[in-house]
Enzyme design. Structure first.
Site, short mmCIF file in Angstrom:
data_model
loop_
_atom_site.label_atom_id
_atom_site.label_comp_id
_atom_site.label_asym_id
_atom_site.label_seq_id
_atom_site.Cartn_x
_atom_site.Cartn_y
_atom_site.Cartn_z
N HIS A 165 -27.43 -67.22 14.43
CA HIS A 165 -27.85 -66.17 15.31
C HIS A 165 -26.87 -65.54 16.21
O HIS A 165 -26.02 -66.07 16.79
CB HIS A 165 -29.02 -66.61 16.06
N CYS B 57 -35.22 -65.41 19.50
CA CYS B 57 -33.97 -65.56 18.70
C CYS B 57 -34.15 -66.44 17.62
O CYS B 57 -33.30 -66.35 16.59
CB CYS B 57 -32.82 -65.85 19.58
N ASN C 142 -26.99 -58.20 20.01
CA ASN C 142 -27.75 -59.22 19.62
C ASN C 142 -29.30 -58.87 19.32
O ASN C 142 -29.73 -58.08 20.32
CB ASN C 142 -28.23 -60.31 21.04
C1 LIG Z 1 -24.93 -62.81 29.72
C2 LIG Z 1 -23.33 -63.28 29.74
C3 LIG Z 1 -22.67 -62.48 28.98
C4 LIG Z 1 -22.81 -63.39 31.16
O1 LIG Z 1 -21.48 -63.72 31.27
P1 LIG Z 1 -21.18 -64.77 32.59
O2 LIG Z 1 -19.81 -64.75 32.17
O3 LIG Z 1 -22.04 -65.73 32.46
O4 LIG Z 1 -21.18 -63.55 33.70
P2 LIG Z 1 -22.11 -63.73 34.92
O5 LIG Z 1 -23.88 -63.65 34.77
O6 LIG Z 1 -21.86 -64.96 35.78
O7 LIG Z 1 -21.52 -62.65 35.71
C5 LIG Z 1 -20.16 -62.64 36.10
C6 LIG Z 1 -20.12 -61.30 36.99
O8 LIG Z 1 -20.10 -60.19 36.06
C7 LIG Z 1 -20.96 -59.20 36.65
N1 LIG Z 1 -21.82 -58.55 35.50
C8 LIG Z 1 -22.80 -59.01 34.68
N2 LIG Z 1 -23.09 -58.05 33.75
C9 LIG Z 1 -22.14 -57.23 33.66
C10 LIG Z 1 -21.68 -56.18 33.09
N3 LIG Z 1 -22.59 -55.91 31.83
N4 LIG Z 1 -20.58 -55.35 33.11
C11 LIG Z 1 -19.98 -55.80 34.28
N5 LIG Z 1 -20.29 -56.64 34.98
C12 LIG Z 1 -21.19 -57.47 34.82
C13 LIG Z 1 -22.12 -59.99 37.43
O9 LIG Z 1 -22.56 -59.22 38.15
C14 LIG Z 1 -21.08 -61.14 37.94
O10 LIG Z 1 -20.43 -60.43 39.01
P3 LIG Z 1 -19.98 -61.22 40.34
O11 LIG Z 1 -18.92 -62.27 39.99
O12 LIG Z 1 -19.38 -60.05 41.24
O13 LIG Z 1 -21.29 -61.87 40.89
C15 LIG Z 1 -23.33 -64.93 29.29
O14 LIG Z 1 -23.79 -65.91 30.32
C16 LIG Z 1 -23.91 -65.18 27.89
O15 LIG Z 1 -23.61 -64.66 27.09
N6 LIG Z 1 -24.85 -66.14 28.19
C17 LIG Z 1 -25.66 -66.38 26.82
C18 LIG Z 1 -26.52 -65.17 26.59
C19 LIG Z 1 -27.15 -65.34 25.45
O16 LIG Z 1 -26.71 -65.95 24.33
N7 LIG Z 1 -28.47 -64.91 25.41
C20 LIG Z 1 -29.13 -64.76 24.09
C21 LIG Z 1 -29.74 -66.39 23.81
S1 LIG Z 1 -30.70 -65.77 22.46
#
Ligand SMILES: CC(C)(COP(=O)(O)OP(=O)(O)OC[C@H]1O[C@@H](n2cnc3c(N)ncnc32)[C@H](O)[C@@H]1OP(=O)(O)O)[C@@H](O)C(=O)NCCC(=O)NCCS
Length: 336
Positions: A263, A115, A293
């Protein structure tokens, strides 16, 4: 010593739009969850067999950037290509661009910084131009993620976020050292390498033949892995640090920023940064809603769209900032 400046920008995204509702047909997810957590409404995916690759998308973006720069392809002295999704394991896409654009035998360098790839690539181009070694450098960020994502419920935490596309910039010499790229700032913290990674196939890990031999239906090692919350927490800290570092280096304040192009990792990350620096909506450019992304392509796509919309004007202070897998992060401070 010279400065460098951006004189041409272009982007290309595949036509195929994949909405959140489309994804909910193949995995257990929904539009509300994706929009609430990431801000993404849709992204582009290359349709298999359409002919688009990371290289071809990069070439399409580059052609637009070259034309807008008002230079000829033979004026390009060096190519820098940032991607994590190359067409081949080797050679990298830099040489494929040299071939496909029919550019004379200039150097072509591939950057693997995910990224922050475009920020790293701009920094490299800037250094070559500053020293006078090269005058015009073509910098490309391009990604074809969709063919390598786990498009099942198992992979939903990652696969809903990423999209395909490319952006390109032409950097050229600027003799006035108060203008153009004022400084670039790069960092890494390899201790967290596996928190956002795709570990196989790899020569130091499991090779393709090992994966085939194991034939394990539970094997996830050849899909991207992301510890989402850990990445999020690190991203907001590092984005902030590296923006402050760039501003301080140039004796600027957050209020001096005319446009921040972060980004496009997650709209929530951009909003956190916007709030932290007390920037208005006009001062931060986001298009993750449309494209997801796109990793190394996200900043050049966003910067191109911002420029097309007239949001980048001569004299503006433009800040680019990125964070991603590695972890690596960086910023670019520009006086446009
Ligand atoms: C990935 C991201 C959106 C996930 O959001 P989050 O709030 O952290 O969610 P979690 O991973 O804790 O998951 C929460 C719940 O949603 C569920 N879940 C995950 N992806 C899902 C999706 N696409 N649709 C529905 N539910 C989903 C999980 O299974 C979890 O369920 P549970 O509570 O029953 O276990 C977030 O962590 C994020 O944006 N992180 C940074 C990512 C990023 O910037 N990456 C690139 C960097 S360059």
């Amino acid at each position: 010593m010279y400065n460098s400046k951006i004189i041409g920008l272009g982007h290309y995204v595949p036509e195929n739009v994949v909405t959140n509702d489309d994804l909910s047909k193949v995995m257990d997810t929904n539009d509300a969850w994706i929009q609430e957590r990431t801000g993404i409404k849709e992204r582009r995916h290359v349709v298999r067999g359409d002919g688009d690759t990371t290289t071809t998308m990069g070439v399409k973006a580059a052609k637009i950037a070259i034309e807008r720069a008002g230079i000829d392809k033979d004026d390009i002295d060096f190519i820098v290509f940032a991607t994590l999704s190359p067409d081949y394991y080797f050679p990298g896409p830099g040489v494929l661009v040299q071939r496909d654009l029919g550019i004379k035998s200039v150097g072509a360098l591939d950057v693997r910084n995910q990224c922050s790839g475009f920020v790293y690539a701009v920094s490299i181009a800037d250094q070559y131009i500053k020293t006078g070694m090269y005058k015009n450098v073509l910098v490309i960020g391009s990604e074809l993620h969709s063919h390598g994502l786990d498009m099942t419920t198992r992979g939903r935490g990652v696969s809903v976020i990423f999209g395909d596309g490319a952006g390109a910039a032409i950097l050229t010499r600027e003799e006035d050292t108060t203008k153009g790229i004022l400084s670039t700032h790069l960092h890494s913290e390899g201790q967290h390498a596996e928190e956002l990674s795709l570990i196989a196939p790899g020569m130091g890990n499991r090779w393709v033949t090992d994966i085939m031999e194991d034939n394990d239906p539970n094997d996830e090692s050849y899909f991207p892995h992301m510890n989402g919350q850990f990445v999020f927490k690190n991203a907001v800290v590092r984005f902030s640090e590296v923006i402050v570092e760039g501003l301080e280096k140039n004796k600027l304040k957050a209020t001096d920023i005319d446009l921040l192009v972060p980004h496009q990792a997650n709209l929530r990350i951009s909003q956190f940064i916007q709030k932290k620096f007390q920037l208005s909506d006009d001062q931060v450019f986001n298009n993750i809603m449309k494209y997801g992304n796109t990793t190394a392509a996200s900043i050049p796509i966003a910067l191109t769209e911002a420029w097309e919309e007239g949001k980048v004007k001569s004299g503006d202070v433009v800040v680019l900032a990125a964070f991603g897998s590695g972890f690596t992060w960086g910023s670019v401070i520009i006086k446009w």
